[in-house]
Enzyme design. Sequence first.
Site, PDB file in Angstrom:
ATOM      1  N   HIS A 104     -22.061  43.394 107.398  1.00 42.20           N
ATOM      2  CA  HIS A 104     -21.539  42.757 106.193  1.00 42.20           C
ATOM      3  C   HIS A 104     -22.518  41.781 105.547  1.00 42.20           C
ATOM      4  O   HIS A 104     -22.225  41.232 104.483  1.00 42.20           O
ATOM      5  CB  HIS A 104     -20.200  42.071 106.479  1.00 42.20           C
ATOM      6  N   HIS A 129     -12.606  38.261 108.944  1.00 46.11           N
ATOM      7  CA  HIS A 129     -13.447  37.064 108.994  1.00 46.11           C
ATOM      8  C   HIS A 129     -13.761  36.566 107.588  1.00 46.11           C
ATOM      9  O   HIS A 129     -13.845  37.351 106.654  1.00 46.11           O
ATOM     10  CB  HIS A 129     -14.757  37.384 109.721  1.00 46.11           C
TER      11      HIS A 129
END
Length: 323
Positions: A104, A129
Site C-alpha cells: 500500500h 489500517h
Amino acid sequence: MREHCHLPQSIGVVGFPFSKGQPRTGAELGPGALREAGLVSQLESLGNHVIDFGDVELEPVSRDEPVMGVKNPLAVGTANKKLSDAVTKLLKQNQSIITLGGDHSMAIGSIHGHAQVEPDLVIVWVDAHADIHTPLTSPSGNIHGMPLSFLARELQDYVPDLPGFDWCSPCISVHDIAYIGLRDVDPAERAIIEKFGICSYSMQEVDKFGIREVVDRALQQLDPSGTRPIHLSFDVDGMDPSLTPSTGTPVPGGLSLRETLYLAEKIAETGRLSVLDVAEVNPALGTDDKKQMTLSNTVDVTTTFFGRHRQGNAPHGYEIPRP
C-alpha cells in the site's frame, strides 16, 4: 476536470510489482496474479474498453539504508515517482485507471499522480489500517503504513525529508480523506485522526450504522456537491481475512463480501471513480485454496467498481432471439 462517464468506460490498467514498503516478499506478484485470475477479461465482458499498459518498470536500488528507522526509503520513493508519472500520463488520456499492487505504499505514487491531473480529488480509503503514520511515529518503519502522511499538506511539518522523496510535494488535505473499515489503528494514528478531524468509519461504525449509511455519510462529508473525482484506495485486508487470507497484515472482523460489494456498487453509481488502487494481494502467502479465494474475491470487488452488478448484467446490444 475531465468528464466521468457511466459504463461502458475506458479503463487503463497498470501494475506496480513492488513490496519494499513492508517486510514480506510476494506482494510484487499481485499484479500478475490478478491478471491471471481474469481481471482484464472480466472488465471487458462488462462492455468496458480496457487497455493493459503492463507494469511500471522498476529498477533495483542498492545501498538503501534505513533513515530515522524508515526502511527502504530510496526504493519506495523512486518506485512511487515512476507510478506517479504513469498515472498522470494515463489520466491525461481521458480514462479511468486501475493500479494493481503491490503493497500500500503504492498510494503515494498513485494519489500524487492523480492529483497532478485532478487536484480536486477525494480519497475513500478502504482498509483495516489507517496508514497515516509519519516516519517519526511509525513503530515498524515500514512505509506501507505511512503513505497518507507524505501526501497531506497538514502533516508536512511532521514529515522529515527522506532520500527518494524530493519529488513528492503534498497534494491533498486531510479533509479529502474518508476511511472505511478501520480496525487496527495505532495510538499515534488515532491521535492524528482526532487532531485533524479526519473522516473515519471503523468497523464499529459499520456495525452500528450499516454499510449503506456509512458509505452515504462518507461521500456526503467528503463531497456534499457530488461533483469531485474519487480516488478509491482498496487494501484487500479491508475485507475479513476469511475472504482475502493471502495478504500481509490480516486483521479479523473485517468487511464482509456483501458489504464490500455494496460499497463498490455505490462508488460505481456516482460515475466519478477516477483511480482505483488494489493493494496488498500477496499470492506467496497461504495455501493454493487461500490464494485462489483471495484473487477471486478481489477480482469480483474490482469489477464491481466498474459495472458488475449482483443482479446480473445484460450484454450490450443484446437482442432476445425470436423463434
